[in-house]
Motif scaffolding. Structure first.
Motif, PDB file in Angstrom:
ATOM      1  N   ILE A 164       0.371  -0.874   0.133  1.00  0.00           N
ATOM      2  CA  ILE A 164       0.487  -0.658  -0.188  1.00  0.00           C
ATOM      3  C   ILE A 164       1.106   0.956   0.438  1.00  0.00           C
ATOM      4  N   THR A 165       0.684   2.080  -0.759  1.00  0.00           N
ATOM      5  CA  THR A 165       1.594   3.627  -1.175  1.00  0.00           C
ATOM      6  C   THR A 165       0.281   4.927  -1.103  1.00  0.00           C
ATOM      7  N   LEU A 166       0.396   5.252  -0.181  1.00  0.00           N
ATOM      8  CA  LEU A 166      -0.103   6.084  -0.043  1.00  0.00           C
ATOM      9  C   LEU A 166       1.096   7.762  -0.382  1.00  0.00           C
ATOM     10  N   LEU A 167      -0.070   8.341  -0.762  1.00  0.00           N
ATOM     11  CA  LEU A 167       0.212  10.014  -1.060  1.00  0.00           C
ATOM     12  C   LEU A 167      -0.159  10.861   0.133  1.00  0.00           C
ATOM     13  N   GLY A 168       1.170  11.679   0.784  1.00  0.00           N
ATOM     14  CA  GLY A 168       1.134  12.345   2.348  1.00  0.00           C
ATOM     15  C   GLY A 168       2.079  13.925   0.819  1.00  0.00           C
ATOM     16  N   ALA A 169       2.557  14.744   2.430  1.00  0.00           N
ATOM     17  CA  ALA A 169       3.428  15.585   1.391  1.00  0.00           C
ATOM     18  C   ALA A 169       4.387  16.168   2.484  1.00  0.00           C
ATOM     19  N   ILE A 170       4.980  17.011   2.170  1.00  0.00           N
ATOM     20  CA  ILE A 170       5.997  17.716   2.822  1.00  0.00           C
ATOM     21  C   ILE A 170       5.265  18.937   3.525  1.00  0.00           C
ATOM     22  N   THR A 171       4.636  19.369   3.632  1.00  0.00           N
ATOM     23  CA  THR A 171       3.735  20.048   4.223  1.00  0.00           C
ATOM     24  C   THR A 171       3.235  19.730   5.719  1.00  0.00           C
ATOM     25  N   ALA A 172       3.810  18.310   5.852  1.00  0.00           N
ATOM     26  CA  ALA A 172       3.413  17.729   7.368  1.00  0.00           C
ATOM     27  C   ALA A 172       4.723  18.018   7.601  1.00  0.00           C
ATOM     28  N   ARG A 173       5.374  17.742   7.354  1.00  0.00           N
ATOM     29  CA  ARG A 173       6.861  18.649   8.334  1.00  0.00           C
ATOM     30  C   ARG A 173       7.676  19.473   7.717  1.00  0.00           C
ATOM     31  N   ALA A 174       7.052  20.502   7.472  1.00  0.00           N
ATOM     32  CA  ALA A 174       7.285  21.941   7.167  1.00  0.00           C
ATOM     33  C   ALA A 174       7.242  22.843   7.355  1.00  0.00           C
ATOM     34  N   GLY A 175       7.628  24.191   7.805  1.00  0.00           N
ATOM     35  CA  GLY A 175       6.873  25.314   8.489  1.00  0.00           C
ATOM     36  C   GLY A 175       6.422  25.898   7.619  1.00  0.00           C
ATOM     37  N   ILE A 176       5.613  25.813   6.594  1.00  0.00           N
ATOM     38  CA  ILE A 176       5.649  27.020   5.830  1.00  0.00           C
ATOM     39  C   ILE A 176       4.487  27.788   5.926  1.00  0.00           C
ATOM     40  N   PRO A 177       4.348  29.098   5.799  1.00  0.00           N
ATOM     41  CA  PRO A 177       3.291  29.578   6.356  1.00  0.00           C
ATOM     42  C   PRO A 177       2.102  29.739   5.742  1.00  0.00           C
ATOM     43  N   GLY A 178       0.552  29.445   5.955  1.00  0.00           N
ATOM     44  CA  GLY A 178      -0.491  29.317   5.455  1.00  0.00           C
ATOM     45  C   GLY A 178      -0.496  27.748   4.784  1.00  0.00           C
ATOM     46  N   THR A 179       0.069  27.045   5.604  1.00  0.00           N
ATOM     47  CA  THR A 179      -0.842  25.600   5.178  1.00  0.00           C
ATOM     48  C   THR A 179      -0.744  24.299   6.231  1.00  0.00           C
ATOM     49  N   ALA A 180      -1.438  25.094   7.452  1.00  0.00           N
ATOM     50  CA  ALA A 180      -1.275  24.948   8.870  1.00  0.00           C
ATOM     51  C   ALA A 180      -2.321  23.565   8.516  1.00  0.00           C
ATOM     52  N   GLY A 181      -3.402  24.005   8.013  1.00  0.00           N
ATOM     53  CA  GLY A 181      -4.754  22.950   7.432  1.00  0.00           C
ATOM     54  C   GLY A 181      -4.173  21.773   6.455  1.00  0.00           C
ATOM     55  N   ILE A 182      -4.061  22.320   5.790  1.00  0.00           N
ATOM     56  CA  ILE A 182      -3.238  21.411   4.888  1.00  0.00           C
ATOM     57  C   ILE A 182      -2.647  20.401   4.876  1.00  0.00           C
ATOM     58  N   ALA A 183      -1.229  21.185   5.931  1.00  0.00           N
ATOM     59  CA  ALA A 183      -0.364  19.843   6.810  1.00  0.00           C
ATOM     60  C   ALA A 183      -0.684  18.806   7.733  1.00  0.00           C
ATOM     61  N   ALA A 184      -2.041  19.554   8.198  1.00  0.00           N
ATOM     62  CA  ALA A 184      -2.750  18.410   9.841  1.00  0.00           C
ATOM     63  C   ALA A 184      -3.609  17.482   8.686  1.00  0.00           C
ATOM     64  N   VAL A 185      -4.266  17.708   7.017  1.00  0.00           N
ATOM     65  CA  VAL A 185      -4.541  16.992   6.270  1.00  0.00           C
ATOM     66  C   VAL A 185      -3.178  15.415   6.378  1.00  0.00           C
ATOM     67  N   ASN A 186      -2.655  16.388   5.464  1.00  0.00           N
ATOM     68  CA  ASN A 186      -1.116  14.898   5.244  1.00  0.00           C
ATOM     69  C   ASN A 186      -1.098  14.870   5.772  1.00  0.00           C
ATOM     70  N   GLY A 187      -0.434  15.383   7.688  1.00  0.00           N
ATOM     71  CA  GLY A 187       0.127  14.587   8.667  1.00  0.00           C
ATOM     72  C   GLY A 187      -0.551  13.447   9.639  1.00  0.00           C
ATOM     73  N   ALA A 188      -2.436  13.718   8.710  1.00  0.00           N
ATOM     74  CA  ALA A 188      -3.340  12.324   8.802  1.00  0.00           C
ATOM     75  C   ALA A 188      -2.285  11.444   8.722  1.00  0.00           C
ATOM     76  N   VAL A 189      -2.527  11.440   6.955  1.00  0.00           N
ATOM     77  CA  VAL A 189      -2.505  10.570   6.484  1.00  0.00           C
ATOM     78  C   VAL A 189      -1.176   9.558   6.529  1.00  0.00           C
ATOM     79  N   GLU A 190      -0.291  10.860   6.798  1.00  0.00           N
ATOM     80  CA  GLU A 190       1.173  10.351   7.009  1.00  0.00           C
ATOM     81  C   GLU A 190       1.163   9.294   8.338  1.00  0.00           C
ATOM     82  N   ALA A 191       0.586   9.782   9.290  1.00  0.00           N
ATOM     83  CA  ALA A 191       0.693   8.971  10.668  1.00  0.00           C
ATOM     84  C   ALA A 191      -0.157   7.426  10.522  1.00  0.00           C
ATOM     85  N   MET A 192      -0.643   6.764   9.389  1.00  0.00           N
ATOM     86  CA  MET A 192      -1.345   5.610   9.197  1.00  0.00           C
ATOM     87  C   MET A 192      -0.210   4.867   9.068  1.00  0.00           C
TER      88      MET A 192
END
Length: 239
Positions: free
Chosen positions: A125-153
């Motif tokens: 199984i291969t999932l698609l996250g994004a680097i926003t989950a572990r970077a400090g890019i302004p304006g990405t807190a919401g999408i970072a949370a979404v991708n962080g949830a995917v990657e946490a699995m």
């Protein structure tokens, strides 16, 4: 060699389609799932070797019916993404953020659960996250949370579902239809500025990310891993 069967959910454009093409080039039977009939028709015309299915990965009955029809799956790749979730947090529409979770996190979770009874013991199984989950890019807190949830699995599922392998790919900026809501001149200007900031000096193509995704799906010694393929975005300031 036994014929492999791959299913790419979100496989009618961008990273998903590029991944499906690469898996097909390896000789696999490749099925792609998308919600848009027009895109499915375009894939049927451009890539007749791919088998298209219309379904929503977040709807258990729809994606379950597709998987049931396919049968045994060796490589499941989930590249579902939404266009919502970005913006300054103080003014972020939380209803929009909930929709972003529905589109990506719940789409991934629903698809994985539906596929489990059909995955080969040696499958992946291969999932698609994004680097926003572990970077400090302004304006990405919401999408970072979404991708962080995917990657946490990834890590717990890699242990729980073993010997099925579970990995994710975390891209940075990629020139795909995800950006299509932004007018072309503004998009090109942003890409030019971002490329200057990135250590690699360029914006990724869908095929760049697909190459890594295929490795994650097919390499028998890789599990519980999130592969960062972001051009070095996490190393520099992208604000």
């Amino acid at each position: 060699m036994t014929q492999h069967t791959a299913l790419v959910v979100g496989g009618t454009s961008g990273i998903g389609l590029a991944t499906a093409r690469r898996l097909r080039a390896l000789g696999a039977d490749v099925h792609v799932v998308g919600r848009d009939e027009r895109r499915l028709d375009e894939v049927a015309a451009s890539d007749p070797g791919l088998v298209g299915h219309r379904a929503d990965g977040g709807e258990r009955a729809e994606i379950g019916a597709v998987i049931e029809a396919i049968g045994r799956i060796d490589w499941l790749v989930v590249t579902l993404a939404g266009s919502e979730g970005s913006g300054p947090f103080a003014s972020l529409d939380l209803g929009m953020l909930r929709r972003a979770f529905d589109a990506k996190f719940w789409g991934h979770a629903t698809t994985i659960q539906a596929a489990l009874p059909h995955l080969a013991e040696t499958g992946s199984i291969t999932l698609l996250g994004a680097i926003t989950a572990r970077a400090g890019i302004p304006g990405t807190a919401g999408i970072a949370a979404v991708n962080g949830a995917v990657e946490a699995m990834v890590k717990p599922l890699a242990v729980e579902l073993a010997p099925i392998r579970v990995n994710a790919v975390a891209p940075g900026g990629v020139d795909t239809p995800w950006w299509s809501a932004i007018p072309e001149p503004a998009r090109r200007e942003y890409f030019t500025q971002a490329a200057r900031a990135l250590p690699v000096g360029r914006i990724a193509t869908a095929d760049d990310i697909a190459e890594v995704t295929v490795m994650a799906a097919t390499n028998p010694n890789l599990t519980g891993t999130i592969i960062e393929t972001d051009g070095g975005a996490r190393l520099v300031s992208m604000g």
